[in-house]
Design a protein around this motif. Sequence first.
Motif: not given
Length: 498
Positions: A342, A350-354, A357-358, A360, A408
């Motif tokens: 992320w 890029s991606v989220t930190w979950h 990851p999602r 974005k 996102v």
Amino acid sequence: MGRQKSAEGIVVAAHRGEGPNMFSGPDTERSMREADAGTRAGMPGPPRKAGDGIADDTGSVRQTRAAQSGPVGDGTMMLMEQVVRRENLLVAYRRVKRNGGAPGVDGMTVDDLGDYCRKHWPRHREELLSGTYAPSAVLRVEIPKPGGKGTRMLGIPTVLDRMIQQALLQVLQPLFDPTFSDASFGFRPGRSAHGAILRAREHMNAGRRFVVDMDLEKFFDRVNHDVLMARVTRRVKDKRALGLIRRYLQAGMMEGGLVSPRTQGTPQGGPLSPLLSNILLDDLDKELERRGHRFARYADDCNIYVGSKAAGERVLASLERFLGRRLRLTVNRAKSAVDRPWNRKFLGYSVTWHKQPRLKVAKESIQRLKGKLREQFRKGRGRSLGTVIEQLTRSLRGWIAYFRLAEVRGVFEELDQWIRRKLRVILWRQWKRPRARVKELCRRGLDKVRAGKSAYNGRGPWWNAGASHMNQAVPTAELRRLGLVSLIEEYHRFAGRT
């Protein structure tokens, strides 16, 4: 995650229709039949129209069929005969016509190519079959890199050389592509940047929470010709084809009217360059597979996903040694890193930190879009709003088509608001004087008292464009009637298809 290619563009452009038949005149078709007499026996009939398999509507998938349908035999020994087959050349010609592009060092345009071939193709065909064809120098062109960080060098071949390279590509692609790694997605039939992005997400979902973002320093400029040709020779045995490929690699580069020799590199700009880069980097892919790594590669953008930062540092160090020793390539340590996904970007995403990851849109990609749109807004100050919106629409549709994988969505709504506000800025500036602004605001439904206060408030265009009086005077519905595309609605439209 790795750098986004301007090539996104390279990756998301829409295909145009076929050009006219290269050999439309009877004299030319007769000339081609005579020149092709040695290989016409057993050859299929004339190419079919779009919809029957010749038009290239899925990237490179269909363009290879002409080469694959040729006479059976030792294709690697008699490869040049397949290259100059009429059907293969027609597909190559149409592809070059469709792609367009600037002339090379001889000034010939794609529109001139048909007439030139009608007169001179038999001679060039004989040169190709005898192994004596000499490519022209390429035209050196430098374009700015995304974000204004330096320039990228392109080598523009002549349109004749582009056609020959395309014909050669259509024969070589079926030989090499089946041997490439499943984790390689760049410039391959039926594959795209989206495939690489989804594969990267799979690895992150599997628990690989660190990425080795490896950048190859000036890759296309530093390719070692001997190392590359050694890998081409593994599958191509026709010495004429090998000699032609090497001559294309070593063709001089013209800048300012002077031609300088080339001893390394395969400049971007010719149809053959992407395949040659994949042939070279296939050694890297095979080494990563041998070690059991999870990775995704698009051209020279390669991300390897690992379980810890220490493991990533070890992988980066060992790959740096491997690339230097085996392929004579250099890792750019300043741009390479081992980090959380992320914190990086890969092909504009890029991606989220979950934990799961999602995807974005990367911040850099948003800033790049805004920079491009700002140029169009500046040019629109003296134009009608409808004309500005028409130009914006082309950019916005292509952009959202590429970033439709993003999960996102908030960024699309924010961009929609920003674009509408910038359009209102154009109108506020066009009205210029307070008196004209009062008149326009009243014409658009505001009462005279409120229009006067708004026009004489002393605030700048950006503030006024975001204020309630301009939102009422120029509502979103009016902008939509003029043709403005909503990114969030386009996103939902794409999501509804999947």
